[in-house]
Design a protein around this motif. Structure first.
Motif, PDB file in Angstrom:
ATOM      1  N   CYS A 121      23.715  26.784 -20.571  1.00 19.29           N
ATOM      2  CA  CYS A 121      24.174  25.726 -21.476  1.00 19.29           C
ATOM      3  C   CYS A 121      25.597  25.308 -21.116  1.00 19.29           C
ATOM      4  O   CYS A 121      26.439  26.134 -20.736  1.00 19.29           O
ATOM      5  N   ALA A 135      24.471  24.375 -26.950  1.00 18.34           N
ATOM      6  CA  ALA A 135      23.765  25.231 -27.914  1.00 18.34           C
ATOM      7  C   ALA A 135      24.653  25.482 -29.122  1.00 18.34           C
ATOM      8  O   ALA A 135      25.863  25.694 -28.987  1.00 18.34           O
ATOM      9  N   CYS A 166      15.213  25.924 -25.998  1.00 18.84           N
ATOM     10  CA  CYS A 166      16.462  25.831 -25.241  1.00 18.84           C
ATOM     11  C   CYS A 166      16.209  26.068 -23.757  1.00 18.84           C
ATOM     12  O   CYS A 166      16.722  25.342 -22.898  1.00 18.84           O
TER      13      CYS A 166
END
Length: 316
Positions: free
Chosen positions: A74, A47, A32
């Motif tokens: 994110c 996410a 990520c």
């Protein structure tokens, strides 16, 4: 990490968004983080954290991971709670529940943090179970909507990345639980093989998966089906191919007509109509249908409402 993600994104361009499955472990956190850095200003990274409800405090842990994803940059982060069944055992049931949830909520392609070590474990597991060529191919770098940018990266590298960037890694206790087959492979079988063979086993297993994937004859099956007739097979043309190719084509042709996988016995029997025809009768299939050869053409007679094969239709 960043180079792996950069190369994957170059090979599989994303429109404007993608999703990363983030469990809180080192592999998914590293993925990520690297995806956010590589996609910055071009692609929105979302996410998703799946709460399997298999451990006490799992909801709080999932929420903490989701908050980290938002702080990391994110575009969105959410927790999806699933009910894990029992079909196929605990590992398979959890995987099925997780993939189903990710498929439903993912935006764009869904990136998974599988590493080279995971690939090696998959290949070794398939080899031990005699699962055949498809299992030995392991996991694909891209199998829409699933993307796996880290298949060439070692698990130790993801942990080092997280340590260097001080990411809050959470180690799932299940990853050390010897009740699970993968844990025993990881902790016992692979280290022993590395010791006996002098190292490099994980890389060799992953390399084998890649080679089998590159050499997979199924890539040509669709083209051959078009050549020999996707509805009725031209037996003379199909018979010119090797046995392995013929049977791959026949299997796909039968699967398409039966709406699901057929058995190897049926494939062999139909191959007999193609390459070893001596006037034999039809091949009967599950559900009452049959495959027949007439005037050099192989055709499928589906079952009628009573479960019997429909009458033959003479080719014009």
């Amino acid at each position: 990490m960043r180079v792996a993600v950069r190369r994957w994104l170059a090979a599989h361009p994303q429109p404007d968004e993608l999703t990363v499955a983030v469990s809180g472990g080192a592999d998914s956190l590293a993925l990520c983080s690297a995806a956010l850095l590589e996609a910055r200003g071009r692609i929105a990274v979302h996410a998703v954290t799946v709460d399997h409800q298999l451990q006490e405090g799992s909801a709080q842990r999932a929420e903490a991971v989701s908050l980290w994803a938002v702080d990391a940059g994110c575009a969105s982060a959410q927790v999806v709670t699933v009910d894990v069944g029992t079909r196929g055992g605990p590992e398979a049931a959890a995987r099925d529940a997780r993939y189903s949830a990710l498929r439903q909520v993912g935006r764009g392609d869904v990136l998974l943090g599988h590493t080279l070590d995971d690939q090696a474990e998959s290949v070794l597991l398939g080899l031990g179970r005699g699962s055949g060529r498809r299992s030995l191919q392991g996991m694909a770098p891209y199998d829409a909507p699933w993307g796996r940018p880290l298949l060439g990266t070692r698990r130790a590298q993801t942990r080092q990345y997280c340590a260097d960037l001080q990411l809050p890694v959470w180690d799932d206790p299940h990853n050390d639980d010897p009740r699970f087959t993968r844990v025993r492979l990881r902790r016992q079988a692979l280290p022993l093989l590395e010791e006996i063979l002098g190292g490099g086993v994980a890389e060799a297993l992953a390399r084998t998966a890649g080679q089998l994937r590159e050499d997979d004859p199924r890539a040509d099956v669709a083209a051959i089906l078009e050549l020999v007739g996707a509805v009725q097979l031209d037996a003379k043309t199909l018979a010119r191919f090797t046995e392995g190719t013929r049977r791959a084509v026949i299997k796909q042709w039968l699967d398409d007509r039966l709406g699901g996988p057929c058995t190897s016995a049926h494939v062999v029997a139909v191959d007999g109509l193609v390459a070893r025809y001596r006037g034999q009768g039809p091949v009967y299939l599950p559900g009452g249908s049959r495959v027949i050869r007439e005037r050099g053409r192989i055709s499928h007679a589906p079952a009628d409402s009573s479960g019997r094969a429909a009458p033959r239709t003479r080719p014009t």
